[in-house]
Write an enzyme that holds these catalytic residues in place. Structure first.
Site, PDB file in Angstrom:
ATOM      1  N   GLU A 186       0.738  -1.234   0.088  1.00 18.44           N
ATOM      2  CA  GLU A 186      -0.034  -0.005  -0.020  1.00 18.44           C
ATOM      3  C   GLU A 186       0.881   1.220   0.018  1.00 18.44           C
ATOM      4  OE1 GLU A 186      -3.015   2.248   3.048  1.00 18.44           O
ATOM      5  OE2 GLU A 186      -2.853   0.070   3.247  1.00 18.44           O
ATOM      6  N   GLU A 191      -2.633  11.510   3.249  1.00 20.09           N
ATOM      7  CA  GLU A 191      -3.960  11.268   4.022  1.00 20.09           C
ATOM      8  C   GLU A 191      -3.965  12.540   5.024  1.00 20.09           C
ATOM      9  OE1 GLU A 191      -4.511   6.769   5.673  1.00 20.09           O
ATOM     10  OE2 GLU A 191      -2.422   7.354   5.528  1.00 20.09           O
TER      11      GLU A 191
END
Length: 429
Positions: A186, A191
């Site tokens: 990932e 974020e």
């Protein structure tokens, strides 16, 4: 995006990473110094050209769904491994398919993902219930390019304006296509959560976070390498001027660079050499994009009465660039002098390409010996920055080496952002 979920030679390098490579140098190689594979060229530095793929969200119709050639949807509300509150809704589903695919709380007349007719994609989270239920009190959207647009290496970026409020968790990220998480890996390019969220101090409107996750044999089953970036003074993730900030990653063999607004100035560089001993580098394979806005859960914390509804992520574009050829550096080093199994030498690297950051890794042939690279680079000691000059150096060190043994050699390999590589075999004396 996952936080608490169930969250050398060519052959050796492709198996995993140099510290695991053994037996790749022919036994009859006895030269003190071998320079192979590289000839510096007079080419210019990094040349990214035009995007090889992009979605500019340029529909002139407000409310038009995202391009089905590029995006599909995750649907449902199961907490997503983090006890989140949102239910993700599909877009443009009707009739019998709607009954089968879309949770009842979703309103296809007011979609959670749509183009605004002015060159943007909107990902919208909306409060649909004031009941204190553990989940399902919000709807939102989670788009993915899986099976439609998948990539391996390049400069990946999106220009986005983010919402700010308690419990909001926007993300721009990638997942590997080869296996389920965490085995597939990932890459969290961006974020953001509130300052009050997270396991430590949170982020808030002036910070974002970049992370890579991969598999390991640890108790958690995965490793995480992360870094927080603070926007320059006065800037925020919800800025209207500029209308969006660029969040991106330069992804190349054995190296990932994260940046905000200027790809020439990465704030976070991680390489295969940074993976813990119980982990595996799994990022030399295809990945796909995800864009979503989560609400609530273990990492961002809960929304409150002041959390905006609707809350919108505004995406100006998503783009993928491929680097023009950047030749790998020519390398030289004296024999590595070993005393009691330990020693070092200075590696000299020359490249007229001036092609930015180059990953430098090493491997020993003996399973008992360990080598390391130290370029002195503050961002990452396994990375040489040819943007600062044509010649760079690195300290190559070895431990537990057997002097003058047949298998007592160190192979150093350098990779550029375009994937070109050069190798050098150094004898241990």
């Amino acid at each position: 995006m996952v936080k608490n979920e169930f969250p050398v030679c060519k052959a050796a390098a492709r198996r995993n990473i140099f510290k695991y490579a053994v037996g790749c140098v022919p036994r009859n190689v006895c030269a003190v110094l071998v320079v192979v594979c590289a000839t510096a060229s007079a080419a210019s530095g990094q040349d990214w050209g035009k995007p090889v793929w992009s979605d500019e969200f340029n529909s002139s119709t407000r409310g038009a769904p995202p391009d089905a050639r590029n995006w599909t949807y995750e649907v449902g509300g199961n907490g997503w491994g983090n006890h989140e509150l949102e239910i993700y809704c599909a877009v443009g589903v009707s009739g019998a398919a709607k009954d089968a695919a879309v949770p009842a709380v979703c309103n296809t007349e007011e979609p959670n993902a749509f183009q605004d007719g002015q060159g943007h994609l909107i990902i919208r989270a909306t409060r649909v219930s004031t009941e204190p239920a553990p989940k399902g009190t919000w709807t939102s959207a989670r788009l993915k390019s899986a099976g439609l647009r998948e990539f391996q290496y390049g400069r990946m970026e999106a220009c986005m304006k983010l919402p700010v409020g308690a419990g909001l968790w926007p993300a721009f990220w990638m997942l590997g296509t080869g296996a389920k998480w965490p085995a597939g890996g990932e890459i969290d390019i961006m974020e953001n959560i509130p300052a009050t969220g997270g396991s430590e101090k949170g982020l808030g409107p002036t910070k974002v976070e970049g992370t890579i996750h991969g598999p390991s044999t640890s108790v958690s089953g995965h490793f995480s390498l992360t870094q927080v970036f603070a926007l320059p003074t006065g800037q925020r993730v919800d800025d209207s001027r500029p209308g969006c900030h660029v969040y991106g990653a330069i992804w190349s063999p054995f190296m990932i660079q994260m940046f905000v607004d200027d790809w020439r100035k990465p704030y976070f560089i991680r390489t295969a050499a940074d993976v813990p001993a119980d982990g595996r580098w799994v990022f030399n394979a295809p990945f796909y994009f995800l864009l979503n806005l989560a609400v609530g859960g273990d990492w961002p914390g809960s929304p409150d009465a002041a959390t905006p509804t609707p809350a919108d992520v505004v995406v100006d574009y998503v783009r993928v660039f491929k680097s023009g050829r950047v030749d790998a550096p020519a390398m030289r080093a004296a024999p590595l002098k070993s005393a009691d199994g330990e020693g070092s030498t200075v590696l000299s690297m020359t490249s007229r390409t001036r092609g930015g950051y180059v990953y430098v890794g090493c491997a020993t042939e003996s399973v008992d010996s360990v080598c390391s690279v130290d370029t002195g680079n503050a961002l990452n000691s396994s990375v040489a920055d040819f943007g600062t000059g044509e010649t760079q150096t690195a300290k190559i060190a070895v431990k537990n080496a057997a002097r003058n043994a047949v298998n007592s050699r160190v192979t150093v390999t350098a990779y550029t952002v375009s994937g070109e590589e050069s190798s050098l075999v150094i004898a241990v004396e």
